[in-house]
Enzyme design. Structure first.
Site, PDB file in Angstrom:
ATOM      1  N   LYS A  62      46.181  45.919  46.335  1.00 21.83           N
ATOM      2  CA  LYS A  62      46.056  46.959  45.426  1.00 21.83           C
ATOM      3  C   LYS A  62      44.635  46.909  44.816  1.00 21.83           C
ATOM      4  CE  LYS A  62      48.326  44.304  41.806  1.00 21.83           C
ATOM      5  NZ  LYS A  62      49.167  44.345  40.750  1.00 21.83           N
ATOM      6  N   ARG A 166      57.969  44.665  31.750  1.00 17.43           N
ATOM      7  CA  ARG A 166      57.182  45.578  31.994  1.00 17.43           C
ATOM      8  C   ARG A 166      57.823  46.954  32.436  1.00 17.43           C
ATOM      9  NH1 ARG A 166      52.046  43.871  35.431  1.00 17.43           N
ATOM     10  NH2 ARG A 166      53.837  43.458  37.111  1.00 17.43           N
ATOM     11  N   HIS A 196      59.124  39.829  39.176  1.00 15.75           N
ATOM     12  CA  HIS A 196      57.925  39.399  38.917  1.00 15.75           C
ATOM     13  C   HIS A 196      57.851  38.333  37.983  1.00 15.75           C
ATOM     14  CE1 HIS A 196      53.581  39.340  39.773  1.00 15.75           C
ATOM     15  NE2 HIS A 196      53.528  39.692  38.546  1.00 15.75           N
ATOM     16  N   ARG A 253      54.847  37.363  47.749  1.00 16.18           N
ATOM     17  CA  ARG A 253      53.783  38.445  47.666  1.00 16.18           C
ATOM     18  C   ARG A 253      52.398  37.515  47.253  1.00 16.18           C
ATOM     19  NH1 ARG A 253      57.938  40.202  44.571  1.00 16.18           N
ATOM     20  NH2 ARG A 253      56.521  39.740  42.611  1.00 16.18           N
ATOM     21  N   TYR A 298      17.124  45.046  25.813  1.00 15.60           N
ATOM     22  CA  TYR A 298      17.600  46.056  24.446  1.00 15.60           C
ATOM     23  C   TYR A 298      17.955  44.943  23.572  1.00 15.60           C
ATOM     24  CZ  TYR A 298      18.412  50.014  27.737  1.00 15.60           C
ATOM     25  OH  TYR A 298      17.996  51.130  28.543  1.00 15.60           O
ATOM     26  N   CYS A 345      21.391  45.198  31.461  1.00 18.76           N
ATOM     27  CA  CYS A 345      21.620  46.543  31.323  1.00 18.76           C
ATOM     28  C   CYS A 345      22.344  47.189  32.313  1.00 18.76           C
ATOM     29  CB  CYS A 345      20.110  47.050  31.555  1.00 18.76           C
ATOM     30  SG  CYS A 345      18.625  46.335  30.680  1.00 18.76           S
ATOM     31  N   ASP A 347      21.696  49.071  34.886  1.00 18.45           N
ATOM     32  CA  ASP A 347      21.503  49.010  36.273  1.00 18.45           C
ATOM     33  C   ASP A 347      20.322  47.674  36.692  1.00 18.45           C
ATOM     34  OD1 ASP A 347      22.441  51.812  36.816  1.00 18.45           O
ATOM     35  OD2 ASP A 347      20.751  52.262  35.265  1.00 18.45           O
TER      36      ASP A 347
END
Length: 415
Positions: A62, A166, A196, A253, A298, A345, A347
């Site tokens: 997933k 859950r 689970h 699993r 920053y 930052c 990027d």
């Protein structure tokens, strides 16, 4: 959605196309994640050695294979005879695997919405069920398909809540009524039942052992009340595979351990050998000297106390690299650790390379993985940044290309 762009070098050569590895990496120098399919397979095989011979495995892929890439991993593992199939979270993830040609069973672990039921039935996708209205909607979807000439049942796995609180039916009288209803509903085939663990990754396994006992008791009640045996029973997750042999039922699993990462710091690491599958690389794009009193990034949260040499890396939290590493994290350059200066930052971020005089623009930077004798792990960076390894892996963004390596060569890329 990223797409596979490049076939293996071997296939390229057979077709008379020459694509050098250096050319591939040159195009991805801003940032790329390299995933070792050999590590993925090795982790799976090492886990298999630790469970019962009669127990098969589900590979949990997933969230795009926890950020590693669901389709390439499914293609790699589908050839293993002990792999029952794959688990995902959503209908879209399941259909993506089918559209990519994955034929083994695919199970959605969470709730799926009615708009997807006809398509999922057509594609033989298994669904977790725990609500009465789901049974009704699935039956209706199967009936509509039958009118159109498609005679297929909805294959389901009943989810049981034994302590996670859950999703799932409770293992009580009402839960038994739900199981009976699932057996009786037209157009539905009950293939599996599962629960689970909530605390299997803790040193004290009492809670997990209690969940196993509750699940086993519920299974016995189902058989006593209905006289029927559900074919596939599963409760073990990654932590269970490592340390709970009692949880080896028909299936287990494999989630985080599939990727060579540990469920928690409390699980034993001497039982199964795991190899991290993902490394993350970038490139130094700018090197400069700054004087004492100069602020970096920053807010100038870092101010140089003396003359320094710093370098800029063109990746940031926009790529999923945590802002929480600001002023605390580090990378590897020429096999040495270089601390992050100031805030990460969106990027870019800056590192201190004063102590690595050979650094030049264009040099490779290792953000996760090995360089020389040192290694940076997701567990380490997760602890520093306030995340944990699951989150770190899943959050590596879609604009980070993935490079898949097998048998020493690049098999393909996803960009």
């Amino acid at each position: 959605m990223r797409g596979v762009k490049i076939q293996s070098a071997t296939v390229q050569r057979e077709r008379g196309i020459v694509v050098k590895e250096e050319e591939i990496i040159q195009r991805l120098k801003r940032v790329y994640a390299e995933i070792s399919l050999d590590a993925i397979r090795s982790n799976m095989e090492n886990m298999k050695k630790n469970i019962a011979a009669s127990t098969n495995m589900i590979a949990v892929i997933k969230t795009d294979g926890y950020g590693h890439g669901a389709v390439p991993i499914a293609r790699e593992l589908e050839t293993l005879d002990y792999v029952y199939g794959f688990a995902v979270a959503t209908a879209e993830e399941a259909c993506m695997l089918r559209d990519a040609g994955i034929s083994r069973p695919v199970l959605t672990l969470g709730y799926t919405f009615p708009y997807s039921y006809e398509k999922m039935i057509q594609k033989d996708i298994r669904m977790a069920v725990f609500r009465y209205d789901t049974l009704v909607e699935l039956s209706n979807a199967s009936r509509r398909l039958a009118k159109g000439g498609i005679q297929k049942k909805a294959k389901v796995h009943i989810k049981v809540d034994t302590g996670m609180s859950r999703i799932g039916v409770r293992p009580d009288g009402e839960g038994l009524c739900f199981v009976e209803k699932a057996f009786e509903t037209d157009g539905i085939e009950v293939e599996g039942i599962f629960t689970h663990f909530a605390r299997a990754d803790e040193t004290d396994k009492t809670a997990a052992e209690n969940q196993i006992a509750v699940f086993e008791q519920f299974l016995a009640k189902i058989k006593e009340r209905t006289g029927r045996e559900i074919p596939l029973k599963h409760c073990s997750n990654s932590a269970g595979i490592l340390e709970l042999p009692r949880a080896n039922m028909d299936l287990v699993r494999a989630g985080i351990t599939l990727y060579g990462l540990w469920p928690s710091s409390q699980v034993r690491k001497d039982i199964v050998r795991l190899t991290p599958a993902l490394s993350l690389y970038s490139t130094i794009v700018y090197v400069k000297e700054i004087e004492a009193g100069t602020g970096v990034s920053y807010g100038s949260t870092f101010v140089a106390e003396e003359k320094m040499r710093i370098a800029t890396i063109p990746i940031g939290y926009g790529d999923g690299y945590p802002r929480g590493l600001s002023g605390k994290g580090f990378v590897l350059v020429h096999g040495q650790r270089a601390p992050i200066l100031g805030r990460v930052c969106m990027d870019q971020f800056m590192i201190d390379v004063t102590h690595i005089p050979e650094v030049r623009e264009g040099d490779k930077v290792t953000l996760i993985g090995c360089d020389g004798k040192d290694q940076i792990t997701m567990e380490e960076l997760g602890e520093i940044s306030g995340r944990f390894n699951y989150e770190f892996a899943c959050d590596i963004g879609k604009r980070v290309p993935r490079v898949y390596r097998k048998d020493g060569e690049i098999l393909c890329t996803e960009e």
